[in-house]
Design a protein around this motif. Structure first.
Motif, PDB file in Angstrom:
ATOM      1  N   SER A 172     -25.284  10.242 -10.636  1.00 17.76           N
ATOM      2  CA  SER A 172     -25.128   9.802  -9.247  1.00 17.76           C
ATOM      3  C   SER A 172     -26.398   9.139  -8.735  1.00 17.76           C
ATOM      4  O   SER A 172     -26.346   8.255  -7.877  1.00 17.76           O
ATOM      5  CB  SER A 172     -24.759  10.996  -8.358  1.00 17.76           C
ATOM      6  OG  SER A 172     -25.797  11.981  -8.391  1.00 17.76           O
ATOM      7  N   SER A 180     -21.420   7.439  -0.247  1.00 18.19           N
ATOM      8  CA  SER A 180     -20.721   8.722  -0.337  1.00 18.19           C
ATOM      9  C   SER A 180     -19.982   8.859  -1.654  1.00 18.19           C
ATOM     10  O   SER A 180     -19.950   9.941  -2.255  1.00 18.19           O
ATOM     11  CB  SER A 180     -19.743   8.859   0.836  1.00 18.19           C
ATOM     12  OG  SER A 180     -20.424   8.826   2.070  1.00 18.19           O
ATOM     13  N   ASP A 218     -22.517   9.271  -4.535  1.00 19.76           N
ATOM     14  CA  ASP A 218     -23.080  10.612  -4.572  1.00 19.76           C
ATOM     15  C   ASP A 218     -22.208  11.583  -5.367  1.00 19.76           C
ATOM     16  O   ASP A 218     -22.681  12.639  -5.785  1.00 19.76           O
ATOM     17  CB  ASP A 218     -23.264  11.115  -3.137  1.00 19.76           C
ATOM     18  CG  ASP A 218     -24.092  12.377  -3.070  1.00 19.76           C
ATOM     19  OD1 ASP A 218     -25.181  12.408  -3.667  1.00 19.76           O
ATOM     20  OD2 ASP A 218     -23.645  13.349  -2.431  1.00 19.76           O
ATOM     21  N   ARG A 219     -20.920  11.224  -5.586  1.00 15.71           N
ATOM     22  CA  ARG A 219     -20.000  12.106  -6.299  1.00 15.71           C
ATOM     23  C   ARG A 219     -19.864  11.745  -7.780  1.00 15.71           C
ATOM     24  O   ARG A 219     -19.153  12.432  -8.507  1.00 15.71           O
ATOM     25  CB  ARG A 219     -18.610  12.032  -5.654  1.00 15.71           C
ATOM     26  CG  ARG A 219     -18.516  12.741  -4.316  1.00 15.71           C
ATOM     27  CD  ARG A 219     -17.189  12.450  -3.649  1.00 15.71           C
ATOM     28  NE  ARG A 219     -16.951  13.391  -2.555  1.00 15.71           N
ATOM     29  CZ  ARG A 219     -16.024  14.348  -2.566  1.00 15.71           C
ATOM     30  NH1 ARG A 219     -15.240  14.473  -3.607  1.00 15.71           N
ATOM     31  NH2 ARG A 219     -15.877  15.171  -1.550  1.00 15.71           N
ATOM     32  N   ALA A 262     -15.242   8.616  -9.683  1.00 15.87           N
ATOM     33  CA  ALA A 262     -15.257   9.772  -8.787  1.00 15.87           C
ATOM     34  C   ALA A 262     -14.033   9.711  -7.893  1.00 15.87           C
ATOM     35  O   ALA A 262     -13.459   8.644  -7.671  1.00 15.87           O
ATOM     36  CB  ALA A 262     -16.540   9.807  -7.953  1.00 15.87           C
ATOM     37  N   ALA A 270     -12.235  10.758  -4.077  1.00 13.93           N
ATOM     38  CA  ALA A 270     -12.570  11.006  -2.668  1.00 13.93           C
ATOM     39  C   ALA A 270     -11.341  10.676  -1.834  1.00 13.93           C
ATOM     40  O   ALA A 270     -10.660   9.681  -2.083  1.00 13.93           O
ATOM     41  CB  ALA A 270     -13.765  10.174  -2.222  1.00 13.93           C
ATOM     42  N   ARG A 327     -17.965  12.546   5.867  1.00  9.34           N
ATOM     43  CA  ARG A 327     -19.297  12.265   5.324  1.00  9.34           C
ATOM     44  C   ARG A 327     -19.973  11.105   6.038  1.00  9.34           C
ATOM     45  O   ARG A 327     -21.196  11.079   6.180  1.00  9.34           O
ATOM     46  CB  ARG A 327     -19.197  11.973   3.828  1.00  9.34           C
ATOM     47  CG  ARG A 327     -18.795  13.182   2.996  1.00  9.34           C
ATOM     48  CD  ARG A 327     -18.535  12.793   1.554  1.00  9.34           C
ATOM     49  NE  ARG A 327     -19.762  12.428   0.858  1.00  9.34           N
ATOM     50  CZ  ARG A 327     -20.559  13.281   0.216  1.00  9.34           C
ATOM     51  NH1 ARG A 327     -20.232  14.556   0.190  1.00  9.34           N
ATOM     52  NH2 ARG A 327     -21.639  12.869  -0.387  1.00  9.34           N
ATOM     53  N   HIS A 373     -14.021  16.980 -14.768  1.00  9.25           N
ATOM     54  CA  HIS A 373     -14.438  16.763 -13.371  1.00  9.25           C
ATOM     55  C   HIS A 373     -13.239  16.740 -12.419  1.00  9.25           C
ATOM     56  O   HIS A 373     -13.319  16.143 -11.340  1.00  9.25           O
ATOM     57  CB  HIS A 373     -15.217  15.449 -13.272  1.00  9.25           C
ATOM     58  CG  HIS A 373     -16.434  15.402 -14.139  1.00  9.25           C
ATOM     59  ND1 HIS A 373     -17.473  16.301 -14.031  1.00  9.25           N
ATOM     60  CD2 HIS A 373     -16.771  14.566 -15.168  1.00  9.25           C
ATOM     61  CE1 HIS A 373     -18.414  16.016 -14.923  1.00  9.25           C
ATOM     62  NE2 HIS A 373     -18.008  14.975 -15.633  1.00  9.25           N
TER      63      HIS A 373
END
Length: 309
Positions: free
Chosen positions: A2, A25, A28-29, A37, A39, A47, A133
């Motif tokens: 990240s 945001s 960051d994941r 990632a 979201a 966020r 993940h």
């Protein structure tokens, strides 16, 4: 990984404002060099402290700019959307290829990412690492294992939607006047009650000032402040501006009338708007010139509500 994705956003992304916060945001994941990632819009709203429309607009802008792409075949927890940042993925793939050719090569010595450096294909994603993940291939996909419901039994039959009750109770045929279900009497009672309450509604033109409202005007000092003629003029203006309103109950008109009287200006020679009704007749003060009449009409048009408050 990240950190590498965030570094690319800070140094190379062309996004601005909320779009930049959304991209940070998601960066960051990111857990590994695949730059994938998940979201949800709700999580991004929390966020970035932005509205739903702002987040969705930012996602569309990032997609158009090629800085973010949706991985259609996968989903995260609660069916959240899965994203990939293609440019950081292309950079990390370039670093991995360069270090594979020269294990002693440092990241700082790798040539900068060029526009023609491609990102790895989405078909080459490592599903084993994605599942680690909590990113799964969507149900019904041609490849990849189906996601199982760990809370239930493997041998349990699939969940079926029950047949609605009204479908079972509905007769196959019948006359048009026959009741369709047992709830019809309740509907009829509702219509009968609404028709009886509609008789209590009236328009602003037909509503009469009640004794309680007159006593209120006297107790609050509005009658002394405006005078009888001023109170009558204010009442006429109120009826003029409320003539286009729909029917209301007497109590609602009384409350609206009191609010109007409470906001009415005290008549003065510099503000004779109590004697001007835009679009209607006017009752000017004795000795008012034509200029005073025009001024009064303009003040009335400026000072009074437009009906949108």
């Amino acid at each position: 990984m990240s950190g590498q994705a965030r570094k690319w956003v800070w140094e190379s992304s062309t996004s601005r404002g909320t779009a930049r916060l959304v991209l940070l945001s998601i960066a960051d994941r990111i857990p590994d060099e695949q730059c994938v990632a998940y979201a949800s819009v709700t999580e991004l709203m929390e966020r970035t402290n932005a509205s739903r429309n702002a987040v969705r607009t930012s996602l569309a802008l990032l997609d158009d700019a090629g800085e973010l792409e949706i991985v259609e075949d996968y989903e995260g927890p609660q069916h959240s959307t899965v994203y990939r940042m293609p440019r950081p993925a292309a950079w990390l793939a370039k670093v991995a290829a360069a270090q594979k050719a020269d294990p002693e090569l440092r990241v700082e010595d790798v040539e900068p990412l060029a526009d023609d450096d491609p990102a790895p294909s989405l078909d080459d994603l490592d599903e084993t690492r994605l599942r680690k993940h909590r990113i799964w291939r969507k149900a019904g996909s041609e490849t990849g294992p189906r996601r199982q419901n760990r809370a239930g039994s493997k041998s349990a039959p699939p969940r079926q939607n029950p047949t609605p009750r009204r479908v079972r109770n509905r007769p196959p045929s019948g006359s048009e006047s026959a009741p369709q279900n047992c709830s019809e009497p309740k509907v009829n009672r509702r219509y009968s009650s609404s028709s009886s309450s509609a008789a209590d509604l009236t328009s602003a033109t037909d509503w009469q000032v009640d004794d309680a409202s007159l006593s209120w005007a006297q107790q609050q000092g509005h009658l002394e402040r405006l005078g009888e003629q001023g109170l009558q003029a204010a009442d006429a203006k109120w009826r003029h501006y409320r003539a286009a309103y729909g029917p209301r109950s007497a109590a609602a008109w009384a409350a609206d009338w009191r609010s109007w009287i409470d906001r009415e200006h005290t008549p003065t020679p510099q503000r004779p708007n109590l004697y001007a009704l835009p679009g209607g007749t006017s009752s000017p003060q004795a000795g008012m010139s034509k200029a005073d009449l025009h001024t009064a009409a303009l003040l009335a048009a400026i000072d009074e509500p437009t009906g949108t408050e």
